[in-house]
Write a protein that holds these residues in place. Structure first.
Motif, PDB file in Angstrom:
ATOM      1  N   TYR A 221     106.600  55.849  85.321  1.00 29.54           N
ATOM      2  CA  TYR A 221     105.672  55.187  84.407  1.00 29.54           C
ATOM      3  C   TYR A 221     104.648  56.148  83.814  1.00 29.54           C
ATOM      4  N   ALA A 222     104.495  57.326  84.398  1.00 31.37           N
ATOM      5  CA  ALA A 222     103.548  58.307  83.885  1.00 31.37           C
ATOM      6  C   ALA A 222     103.970  59.694  84.332  1.00 31.37           C
ATOM      7  N   ALA A 223     103.670  60.679  83.506  1.00 32.94           N
ATOM      8  CA  ALA A 223     104.000  62.065  83.829  1.00 32.94           C
ATOM      9  C   ALA A 223     102.994  62.982  83.143  1.00 32.94           C
ATOM     10  N   GLY A 224     102.717  64.115  83.791  1.00 36.66           N
ATOM     11  CA  GLY A 224     101.840  65.098  83.175  1.00 36.66           C
ATOM     12  C   GLY A 224     100.392  64.973  83.570  1.00 36.66           C
ATOM     13  N   SER A 225     100.113  64.677  84.832  1.00 37.63           N
ATOM     14  CA  SER A 225      98.716  64.571  85.254  1.00 37.63           C
ATOM     15  C   SER A 225      98.049  65.941  85.230  1.00 37.63           C
ATOM     16  N   LEU A 226      96.767  65.955  84.976  1.00 36.23           N
ATOM     17  CA  LEU A 226      95.945  67.158  85.042  1.00 36.23           C
ATOM     18  C   LEU A 226      94.504  66.741  85.191  1.00 36.23           C
ATOM     19  N   ASP A 227      93.646  67.668  85.600  1.00 40.06           N
ATOM     20  CA  ASP A 227      92.238  67.313  85.742  1.00 40.06           C
ATOM     21  C   ASP A 227      91.405  68.018  84.669  1.00 40.06           C
ATOM     22  N   ILE A 228      90.102  67.762  84.683  1.00 43.69           N
ATOM     23  CA  ILE A 228      89.226  68.289  83.639  1.00 43.69           C
ATOM     24  C   ILE A 228      89.239  69.816  83.634  1.00 43.69           C
ATOM     25  N   GLY A 229      89.192  70.404  84.809  1.00 41.63           N
ATOM     26  CA  GLY A 229      89.209  71.857  84.880  1.00 41.63           C
ATOM     27  C   GLY A 229      90.475  72.456  84.296  1.00 41.63           C
ATOM     28  N   GLU A 230      91.604  71.801  84.516  1.00 43.86           N
ATOM     29  CA  GLU A 230      92.878  72.315  84.014  1.00 43.86           C
ATOM     30  C   GLU A 230      92.966  72.224  82.493  1.00 43.86           C
ATOM     31  N   ILE A 231      92.502  71.115  81.920  1.00 45.92           N
ATOM     32  CA  ILE A 231      92.586  70.993  80.457  1.00 45.92           C
ATOM     33  C   ILE A 231      91.637  71.985  79.779  1.00 45.92           C
ATOM     34  N   ILE A 232      90.507  72.255  80.397  1.00 47.12           N
ATOM     35  CA  ILE A 232      89.589  73.262  79.852  1.00 47.12           C
ATOM     36  C   ILE A 232      90.248  74.635  79.886  1.00 47.12           C
ATOM     37  N   HIS A 233      90.923  74.950  80.972  1.00 52.31           N
ATOM     38  CA  HIS A 233      91.617  76.237  81.091  1.00 52.31           C
ATOM     39  C   HIS A 233      92.733  76.356  80.059  1.00 52.31           C
ATOM     40  N   ILE A 234      93.476  75.258  79.854  1.00 50.98           N
ATOM     41  CA  ILE A 234      94.575  75.268  78.885  1.00 50.98           C
ATOM     42  C   ILE A 234      94.057  75.521  77.476  1.00 50.98           C
ATOM     43  N   LEU A 235      92.992  74.821  77.098  1.00 51.92           N
ATOM     44  CA  LEU A 235      92.520  74.887  75.717  1.00 51.92           C
ATOM     45  C   LEU A 235      91.717  76.152  75.434  1.00 51.92           C
ATOM     46  N   ALA A 236      91.165  76.761  76.458  1.00 53.98           N
ATOM     47  CA  ALA A 236      90.450  78.023  76.231  1.00 53.98           C
ATOM     48  C   ALA A 236      91.422  79.080  75.726  1.00 53.98           C
ATOM     49  N   GLY A 237      92.622  79.086  76.306  1.00 52.24           N
ATOM     50  CA  GLY A 237      93.682  79.971  75.823  1.00 52.24           C
ATOM     51  C   GLY A 237      93.298  81.437  75.804  1.00 52.24           C
ATOM     52  N   GLN A 238      94.021  82.208  75.018  1.00 45.12           N
ATOM     53  CA  GLN A 238      93.768  83.644  74.927  1.00 45.12           C
ATOM     54  C   GLN A 238      92.425  83.943  74.270  1.00 45.12           C
ATOM     55  N   ARG A 239      91.985  83.055  73.374  1.00 45.38           N
ATOM     56  CA  ARG A 239      90.745  83.306  72.638  1.00 45.38           C
ATOM     57  C   ARG A 239      89.493  82.979  73.443  1.00 45.38           C
ATOM     58  N   GLN A 240      89.643  82.151  74.463  1.00 46.05           N
ATOM     59  CA  GLN A 240      88.487  81.641  75.203  1.00 46.05           C
ATOM     60  C   GLN A 240      87.602  80.791  74.292  1.00 46.05           C
ATOM     61  N   ASN A 241      88.231  80.020  73.388  1.00 47.39           N
ATOM     62  CA  ASN A 241      87.504  79.103  72.517  1.00 47.39           C
ATOM     63  C   ASN A 241      87.059  77.890  73.323  1.00 47.39           C
ATOM     64  N   MET A 242      85.871  77.392  73.045  1.00 44.22           N
ATOM     65  CA  MET A 242      85.362  76.254  73.813  1.00 44.22           C
ATOM     66  C   MET A 242      84.977  75.071  72.926  1.00 44.22           C
ATOM     67  N   VAL A 243      85.452  75.052  71.681  1.00 43.60           N
ATOM     68  CA  VAL A 243      85.237  73.907  70.795  1.00 43.60           C
ATOM     69  C   VAL A 243      86.617  73.388  70.373  1.00 43.60           C
ATOM     70  N   ALA A 244      86.931  72.160  70.732  1.00 44.34           N
ATOM     71  CA  ALA A 244      88.265  71.605  70.487  1.00 44.34           C
ATOM     72  C   ALA A 244      88.204  70.474  69.477  1.00 44.34           C
ATOM     73  N   ILE A 245      89.348  70.199  68.858  1.00 49.82           N
ATOM     74  CA  ILE A 245      89.497  69.140  67.858  1.00 49.82           C
ATOM     75  C   ILE A 245      90.235  67.972  68.500  1.00 49.82           C
ATOM     76  N   LEU A 246      89.740  66.760  68.280  1.00 51.46           N
ATOM     77  CA  LEU A 246      90.386  65.555  68.794  1.00 51.46           C
ATOM     78  C   LEU A 246      91.099  64.843  67.651  1.00 51.46           C
ATOM     79  N   ASP A 247      92.410  64.646  67.813  1.00 54.54           N
ATOM     80  CA  ASP A 247      93.227  63.918  66.840  1.00 54.54           C
ATOM     81  C   ASP A 247      93.717  62.619  67.468  1.00 54.54           C
TER      82      ASP A 247
END
Length: 560
Positions: free
Chosen positions: A333-359
């Motif tokens: 019924y669900a797949a792909g759990s992650l926590d707040i720390g993990e999503i921040i790490h994912i979105l920082a990426g190689q650039r270490q950007n800390m401003v994200a866009i919500l679609d």
């Protein structure tokens, strides 16, 4: 347990929060309802991540949001600041503690009257046969004055906090400086720190703090001061911050001074809030008309616009509370759990950007229709919920986290987890997008439930499950919770070069109006309590945020 503490600061943030908590309350109720759609009984959501158990003063068990809500004095409407489960500690008669023996004159503001919806939740209206659901819905469409007017959630006595000295009309509470000054006295800060400590210390392991901040006025300064204390006291807890704005904050400034003040406020707000956050997500549009024909939102109603933003935040944060699951199967019924720390790490990426866009895509189209009719696939149904968003079609370093809630395969038939995964991955694999697959994909078969106090914003062609009804007329009154039970919603957080114009405009405004020799806003920044060194530091910080998109450039805070 990986708990989340939620903080809401400001009037519009509390509007969004009210809808957000209504979604959680609806999920809790549907999970216990034998007549509800079975999909809600298997939602794979651990609600303890957001909620806490406790006891009322009468010894009854309570289950309340782990929340601190900060608003101006008088912004709670009919709701008591001590909640509805623990008694009103503020209602004691002050004359009982006075030692003055002379005459006492009491001045009391006339209490706000409950609307039909709130009356139906209380004892005074639950047995009234004359109040029907349509009456409750119509009363909310006609008149919502406070975020509490459509809230159906019980709050803990430490959750609701009113700032004395601020007013709901915000005439004198419209910039960062005045908000910063509110917490400078010490009393408010001490009380807020005590409340946060109460919620944090009872947790097993806090995964993070999710914060919604109305950053268009003084509450941005309030949040910045509070977050600075949080950063000092809880250095290892990540903060995911949504900086939210209503449509009224985009009205044109009436003179040059107000235009400069607004430009400087935006620059200072971004600099300060991002300093004390792990990831910041700007949310708010001048108009939601761009979401048509999928939604029929009335921009002049915060009740409407906040519902859309709350839906997106509920959707994107769903993986934070997924229960652990095994390999994907036909019963998943669900797949792909992650926590707040993990999503921040994912979105920082190689650039270490800390401003994200919500679609957001709401209601998201069915998979079969998108695959056949749309060469770009279902991803072309996304709408950005922020302003000043550039193009990232050629950005090969973009990082994404995508979540699909309650996808439909065809008509009102629900899709399986594997069908959703295959459909989304096919869009990338076909080569129609010059980017790799999303950095993280989460899928939940549970759609977003539409609670009774949800605005009528769906077009007449929307079915009960959020599907598109081909045989329905395109013109007619919008549908609401009485006609639509749930909707599929797809959201995405992306970290890309598309956010560069948003940051760049704020850096340039701070440079032009506050830093260059003879800048017209320099005195205004001093009035807000910022000396030259601190203004230079803010300029350098914004410059650094820009340099990650142009690593070869030599932009500095004293460049023109």
């Amino acid at each position: 347990m990986r708990e989340i503490v939620t903080i809401q600061v400001g009037d519009f943030a509390n509007y969004i929060g009210s809808h957000f908590w209504n979604f959680q309350d609806e999920l809790l109720g549907l999970a216990e309802d034998d007549t509800a759609d079975p999909i809600f009984k298997n939602n794979c959501m651990d609600m303890d991540v957001l909620y806490r158990t406790g006891l009322s003063h009468q010894g009854a068990y309570t289950y309340c949001p782990r929340l601190i809500s900060i608003g101006s004095q008088g912004s709670l409407g009919t709701l008591s600041s001590s909640g509805s489960l623990y008694g009103d500690s503020s209602s004691s008669d002050a004359s009982d503690t006075l030692t003055w023996k002379g005459a006492v004159t009491k001045l009391a503001e006339k209490p706000h009257e409950k609307n039909l919806f709130l009356k139906s939740l209380s004892e005074e209206g639950e047995d009234d046969p004359n109040i029907e659901d349509k009456d409750r819905v119509q009363c909310l469409e006609r008149d919502v004055k406070f975020w509490s007017d459509f809230s159906k959630v019980h709050f803990h006595s430490k959750s609701l906090y009113e700032l004395n000295g601020t007013w709901t009309d915000f005439q004198n509470f419209d910039n960062f400086g005045v908000g910063k000054e509110v917490l400078s006295g010490g009393f408010h800060m001490e009380e807020l720190n005590d409340r946060l400590r109460f919620f944090v210390e009872e947790c097993d392991h806090v995964q993070g703090i999710q914060c919604m901040v109305d950053d268009s006025g003084g509450f941005s300064g309030v949040a910045s001061e509070f977050l600075e204390n949080i950063a000092d006291d809880y250095t290892n807890i990540p903060v995911l911050l949504y900086s939210v704005r209503d449509t009224f904050s985009y009205t044109d400034a009436t003179n040059q001074r107000k235009l400069i003040a607004r430009s400087l406020h935006d620059a200072v707000s971004l600099s300060k809030l991002s300093t004390y956050s792990s990831l910041i997500v700007p949310v708010g549009l001048p108009s939601l008309g761009g979401l048509a024909p999928s939604l029929c939102v009335r921009d002049e109603k915060n009740f409407h616009s906040s519902a859309v933003y709350a839906s997106a935040i509920h959707s994107i944060s769903a993986p934070f509370r997924f229960k652990p699951a095994g390999p994907i199967s036909s019963t998943t019924y669900a797949a792909g759990s992650l926590d707040i720390g993990e999503i921040i790490h994912i979105l920082a990426g190689q650039r270490q950007n800390m401003v994200a866009i919500l679609d957001v895509s709401m209601p998201a189209p069915s998979l079969s229709v998108s695959d056949k009719a749309n060469p770009g696939g279902i991803l072309n149904s996304f709408h950005a919920l922020g302003t000043e968003i550039g193009d990232d079609s050629e950005d090969l370093y973009m990082d994404e986290s995508l979540i699909f809630n309650g996808a439909l395969y065809s008509g009102a038939d629900r899709a399986s987890v594997s069908q959703v995964k295959d459909s989304i991955c096919n869009v990338y694999d076909k080569g129609l997008r010059a980017k790799p697959r999303p950095s993280h994909l989460s899928i939940s078969l549970t759609p977003i439930p539409i609670p009774l106090p949800f605005p009528s914003i769906f077009p007449t062609s929307t079915g009960r499950r959020g599907e598109i009804l081909a045989d329905q007329p395109l013109v007619g009154p919008p549908k609401g919770s009485l006609e639509v039970e749930s909707v599929p919603v797809m959201t995405r957080l992306r970290s890309s070069i598309a956010i560069k114009p948003f940051i760049e405009s704020r850096y340039n405004n701070l440079l032009r109006h506050g830093m260059l020799r003879g800048a017209k806003g320099a005195d205004l920044l001093r009035d807000w309590g910022f000396g030259k060194d601190e203004v230079d530091d803010m300029g350098e910080y914004l410059s650094k945020m820009l340099r990650i998109f142009n690593p070869s450039s030599e932009m500095t805070s004293d460049s023109d």
